[in-house]
Design a protein around this motif. Structure first.
Motif, mmCIF file in Angstrom:
data_model
loop_
_atom_site.group_PDB
_atom_site.id
_atom_site.type_symbol
_atom_site.label_atom_id
_atom_site.label_comp_id
_atom_site.label_asym_id
_atom_site.label_seq_id
_atom_site.Cartn_x
_atom_site.Cartn_y
_atom_site.Cartn_z
ATOM 1 N N TYR A 379 10.712 -4.667 14.397
ATOM 2 C CA TYR A 379 9.706 -3.631 14.163
ATOM 3 C C TYR A 379 9.231 -3.666 12.719
ATOM 4 C CZ TYR A 379 7.290 0.756 13.557
ATOM 5 O OH TYR A 379 6.327 1.687 13.254
ATOM 6 N N TRP A 380 10.167 -3.678 11.781
ATOM 7 C CA TRP A 380 9.781 -3.560 10.379
ATOM 8 C C TRP A 380 9.103 -4.830 9.867
ATOM 9 C CZ3 TRP A 380 9.037 0.813 8.218
ATOM 10 C CH2 TRP A 380 9.811 1.929 8.569
ATOM 11 N N ALA A 381 9.532 -6.006 10.316
ATOM 12 C CA ALA A 381 8.866 -7.238 9.888
ATOM 13 C C ALA A 381 7.407 -7.235 10.328
ATOM 14 C CB ALA A 381 9.595 -8.447 10.462
ATOM 15 N N ASN A 382 7.167 -6.814 11.563
ATOM 16 C CA ASN A 382 5.792 -6.758 12.052
ATOM 17 C C ASN A 382 4.993 -5.650 11.384
ATOM 18 O OD1 ASN A 382 5.185 -8.773 14.333
ATOM 19 N ND2 ASN A 382 7.237 -8.032 14.849
ATOM 20 N N ARG A 383 5.632 -4.557 11.027
ATOM 21 C CA ARG A 383 4.926 -3.492 10.317
ATOM 22 C C ARG A 383 4.490 -3.975 8.939
ATOM 23 N NH1 ARG A 383 1.797 -0.353 11.887
ATOM 24 N NH2 ARG A 383 3.182 0.585 13.420
ATOM 25 N N LEU A 384 5.342 -4.711 8.265
ATOM 26 C CA LEU A 384 4.977 -5.256 6.954
ATOM 27 C C LEU A 384 3.830 -6.256 7.076
ATOM 28 C CD1 LEU A 384 8.507 -5.802 5.394
ATOM 29 C CD2 LEU A 384 6.746 -4.254 4.523
ATOM 30 N N ILE A 385 3.891 -7.117 8.070
ATOM 31 C CA ILE A 385 2.812 -8.090 8.274
ATOM 32 C C ILE A 385 1.488 -7.371 8.490
ATOM 33 C CG2 ILE A 385 1.890 -9.757 9.958
ATOM 34 C CD1 ILE A 385 4.794 -10.798 10.230
ATOM 35 N N SER A 386 1.488 -6.346 9.330
ATOM 36 C CA SER A 386 0.238 -5.631 9.620
ATOM 37 C C SER A 386 -0.306 -4.926 8.382
ATOM 38 C CB SER A 386 0.447 -4.629 10.758
ATOM 39 O OG SER A 386 1.299 -3.562 10.381
ATOM 40 N N LEU A 387 0.570 -4.439 7.533
ATOM 41 C CA LEU A 387 0.136 -3.751 6.314
ATOM 42 C C LEU A 387 -0.538 -4.734 5.350
ATOM 43 C CD1 LEU A 387 0.168 -1.166 4.544
ATOM 44 C CD2 LEU A 387 2.390 -1.934 3.676
ATOM 45 N N ILE A 388 0.086 -5.890 5.184
ATOM 46 C CA ILE A 388 -0.480 -6.890 4.277
ATOM 47 C C ILE A 388 -1.777 -7.469 4.838
ATOM 48 C CG2 ILE A 388 -0.072 -9.144 3.217
ATOM 49 C CD1 ILE A 388 2.975 -8.405 3.365
ATOM 50 N N ALA A 389 -1.768 -7.799 6.128
ATOM 51 C CA ALA A 389 -2.915 -8.466 6.736
ATOM 52 C C ALA A 389 -4.148 -7.581 6.782
ATOM 53 C CB ALA A 389 -2.558 -8.935 8.141
ATOM 54 N N ALA A 390 -3.963 -6.289 7.008
ATOM 55 C CA ALA A 390 -5.112 -5.394 7.097
ATOM 56 C C ALA A 390 -5.877 -5.338 5.782
ATOM 57 C CB ALA A 390 -4.653 -3.994 7.503
ATOM 58 N N ASP A 391 -5.189 -5.485 4.670
ATOM 59 C CA ASP A 391 -5.842 -5.447 3.354
ATOM 60 C C ASP A 391 -6.358 -6.802 2.901
ATOM 61 O OD1 ASP A 391 -5.690 -2.757 2.893
ATOM 62 O OD2 ASP A 391 -3.787 -2.847 1.817
ATOM 63 N N HIS A 392 -5.973 -7.875 3.617
ATOM 64 C CA HIS A 392 -6.415 -9.226 3.231
ATOM 65 C C HIS A 392 -6.829 -9.990 4.487
ATOM 66 C CE1 HIS A 392 -3.594 -7.854 0.086
ATOM 67 N NE2 HIS A 392 -4.353 -8.551 -0.752
ATOM 68 N N TYR A 393 -7.598 -9.321 5.319
ATOM 69 C CA TYR A 393 -7.877 -9.837 6.660
ATOM 70 C C TYR A 393 -8.504 -11.223 6.628
ATOM 71 C CZ TYR A 393 -9.524 -9.923 11.494
ATOM 72 O OH TYR A 393 -9.744 -10.272 12.799
ATOM 73 N N ASP A 453 9.156 -16.159 8.519
ATOM 74 C CA ASP A 453 8.446 -17.222 7.796
ATOM 75 C C ASP A 453 6.993 -16.824 7.552
ATOM 76 O OD1 ASP A 453 10.721 -18.743 7.772
ATOM 77 O OD2 ASP A 453 10.097 -20.109 9.375
ATOM 78 N N LEU A 454 6.357 -16.238 8.576
ATOM 79 C CA LEU A 454 4.976 -15.780 8.397
ATOM 80 C C LEU A 454 4.907 -14.687 7.343
ATOM 81 C CD1 LEU A 454 1.971 -15.707 9.302
ATOM 82 C CD2 LEU A 454 2.650 -13.916 10.931
ATOM 83 N N LEU A 455 5.822 -13.749 7.385
ATOM 84 C CA LEU A 455 5.829 -12.663 6.405
ATOM 85 C C LEU A 455 5.933 -13.219 4.990
ATOM 86 C CD1 LEU A 455 5.956 -9.676 5.616
ATOM 87 C CD2 LEU A 455 8.414 -9.724 6.125
ATOM 88 N N THR A 456 6.812 -14.180 4.795
ATOM 89 C CA THR A 456 6.954 -14.797 3.473
ATOM 90 C C THR A 456 5.647 -15.451 3.034
ATOM 91 O OG1 THR A 456 9.300 -15.215 3.868
ATOM 92 C CG2 THR A 456 8.225 -16.502 2.132
ATOM 93 N N LYS A 457 5.022 -16.198 3.935
ATOM 94 C CA LYS A 457 3.769 -16.880 3.611
ATOM 95 C C LYS A 457 2.686 -15.874 3.224
ATOM 96 C CE LYS A 457 2.504 -20.381 6.127
ATOM 97 N NZ LYS A 457 1.976 -21.224 7.246
ATOM 98 N N LEU A 458 2.593 -14.772 3.984
ATOM 99 C CA LEU A 458 1.555 -13.788 3.698
ATOM 100 C C LEU A 458 1.791 -13.077 2.373
ATOM 101 C CD1 LEU A 458 0.935 -12.135 7.196
ATOM 102 C CD2 LEU A 458 -0.078 -14.199 6.221
ATOM 103 N N VAL A 459 3.036 -12.770 2.080
ATOM 104 C CA VAL A 459 3.345 -12.117 0.802
ATOM 105 C C VAL A 459 2.962 -13.024 -0.359
ATOM 106 C CG1 VAL A 459 5.227 -11.330 -0.684
ATOM 107 C CG2 VAL A 459 5.158 -10.613 1.710
ATOM 108 N N VAL A 460 3.297 -14.304 -0.253
ATOM 109 C CA VAL A 460 2.969 -15.254 -1.325
ATOM 110 C C VAL A 460 1.462 -15.354 -1.508
ATOM 111 C CG1 VAL A 460 3.052 -17.676 -1.999
ATOM 112 C CG2 VAL A 460 5.100 -16.566 -1.074
ATOM 113 N N LYS A 461 0.720 -15.509 -0.410
ATOM 114 C CA LYS A 461 -0.728 -15.660 -0.513
ATOM 115 C C LYS A 461 -1.396 -14.388 -1.015
ATOM 116 C CE LYS A 461 -2.070 -19.397 2.548
ATOM 117 N NZ LYS A 461 -3.025 -19.815 3.603
ATOM 118 N N ALA A 462 -1.002 -13.254 -0.458
ATOM 119 C CA ALA A 462 -1.639 -11.993 -0.846
ATOM 120 C C ALA A 462 -1.343 -11.639 -2.292
ATOM 121 C CB ALA A 462 -1.186 -10.864 0.082
#
Length: 475
Positions: A379-393, A453-462
């Motif tokens: 739940y929390w990993a996907n919540r973090l992904i959605s938070l980051i992705a919504a601001d950097h769609y 792995d996706l969460l890590t990639k998104l955090v680095v890019k964002a």
């Protein structure tokens, strides 16, 4: 009167002749009033099922039968605020999703007021799913409970088995109707009363509270010569036209563009029973339940769009908490024919994981959701992904779509592998329940690794492009 905090879901139902593999498919987003409402995926064993049920948010209480079945459930992870079991499949391969919050009108509420301490979404899965052997029996049980105890809200309740899907809608405090979804049809239900013409002489297709016709007649609710449940008991408001109807319009547009070519997102005459121009897949359902009006002027993620001024409420929204697609496969042995596809948080950015439901436990990364953030939890990993992705769609969606495509491929491959291995074990007399549990655990491990792995990639890019960024190149 208590008001449901889970009040804006979207439902899709697909009959067995309309689906890609002959399965019955029922699916529903659970959307909360707040963006963060942690959920978990569990199995409830008979010894853990209460015999005297007491709601946590109202005074509703009921004595339950002594012979419950094992079942899956997706309850709230935070204790003390109700169960909210939402979606599951029991040991007899009967599925239930509860509930699709719907609307009614003031004349109905005046004629049959809500019961402040009646049953509601908080309770329905827990007091129903462990006690039914078929979809139709689910309607019968809830109907009896509604007529005896009443409800404090208007809801759509879904039941399925390998042969049938039934959709049930409440009206006022004690009245209801249910329709069997035709095998070759699909339904999209977006928070408003959907069922239309009722044939009172067709018990194979319709069920209803005993006095439904008399109730409507005595209270002058029916303004036509037909018995159209939606027109009699539903609503047709400005809120419907901006919050509810556009979701049905977009889904119907996706499944058959010709069917809505003369309709607008605010049309108040979209059909309840629909037919697609092709067989419907798991991916189709996921796309619609993740959608935000892609390829229309109403997409809040389109370049230059201002999400605050988009006129229609999307289906894929930040308040998505969990999505379950309940699949009952007719071409497999009953011991492993039932699959609950599940994902958490905002649907545009997540991916489904398939779990066999004939198990005694669920993987810990889906089961042990904490009240506080834990990135090793689904739940929390996907919540973090959605938070980051919504601001950097625009910057991140290519990575997310690659992840979604790859992991859905893995999911289908995984089902085929497990089916084959379990079939071989079954022939050898092995313990299928334990083998399915082990298979689910390996599936979950893979999906969590891919998600982390996706969460890590998104955090680095964002992190490369945020306010306050500064490098020596700025000199």
């Amino acid at each position: 009167m208590f008001s449901s905090k889970h009040s804006s879901c979207t439902t899709i139902l697909v009959g067995k002749k309309a689906s890609y593999d002959g399965s019955t498919l029922i699916a529903r987003n659970e959307d909360a009033g707040d963006a963060v409402n942690p959920k978990k995926f569990v199995v409830v064993e008979p010894e853990d099922q209460p015999r005297d049920y007491h709601a946590q948010l109202t005074k509703f209480a009921v004595k339950l039968p002594d012979n419950p079945l094992r079942y899956t459930s997706v309850p709230d992870a935070v204790p003390g605020k109700g169960v909210w079991g939402e979606a599951g499949i029991n040991a007899h391969n009967v599925a239930m999703s509860a509930t699709e919050t719907i609307t009614t009108n003031s004349r109905v509420m005046g004629a049959d007021p809500f019961e402040p301490n009646g049953l509601g979404e908080e309770d329905l899965l827990t007091i129903t799913l462990p006690y039914i052997d078929s979809a139709k029996q689910g309607v019968q049980r809830v109907g009896e409970l509604l007529e005896k105890y009443g409800t404090y809200e208007s809801n759509g309740i879904i039941f399925s088995d390998v042969n049938e899907i039934w959709y049930m809608e409440t009206a006022g405090g004690h009245h209801w109707v249910a329709q069997r979804i035709p095998d070759d049809a699909y339904v999209i239900a977006p928070n408003q009363t959907g069922i239309q013409e009722i044939d009172f002489d067709d018990p194979d297709s319709f069920m209803y509270s005993k006095d439904l016709r008399k109730f409507a007649r005595d209270n002058h609710l029916n303004l036509t010569n037909h018995f159209n449940f939606r027109k009699i008991f539903g609503s047709d408001t400005q809120l419907d036209r901006h919050y509810n109807t556009p979701r049905a319009w977009y889904g119907q547009r996706y499944f058959d563009p010709e069917s809505v070519k003369d309709k607008s997102p605010m049309s108040n005459d979209l059909p309840f029973i629909c037919h697609a121009n092709r067989k419907i897949t798991i991916e189709d359902i996921k796309f619609v339940l993740s959608s935000h009006y892609e390829d229309t002027p109403y997409d809040p993620f389109a370049p230059g769009a201002d999400y605050k001024t988009v006129p229609y409420r999307p289906i894929g929204i930040n308040r998505n908490q969990q999505l379950s697609i309940l699949q009952l496969r007719p071409n497999m042995p009953s011991a492993y024919s039932a699959i609950q596809w599940i994902t958490f948080a905002s649907n545009p950015f997540n991916v489904l994981t398939p779990f066999y439901t004939n198990v005694i436990n669920t993987p810990d990364c889906y089961r042990d959701t904490t009240e506080t953030l834990d990135s090793h939890n689904a739940y929390w990993a996907n919540r973090l992904i959605s938070l980051i992705a919504a601001d950097h769609y625009q910057a991140l969606m290519a990575d997310i779509e690659d992840y979604q495509l790859k992991e859905m491929g893995y999911a289908h491959e995984r089902i085929a592998q497990v089916d084959k291995r379990i079939s071989e074990k079954e022939a050898a007399g092995s313990h299928i329940v334990r083998a399915l549990g082990q298979a689910n655990a390996r599936t979950a491990d893979h999906m969590m690794k891919a998600t982390e792995d996706l969460l890590t990639k998104l955090v680095v890019k964002a992190s490369q492009d945020v306010p306050g960024s500064f490098t020596r190149e700025h000199y």
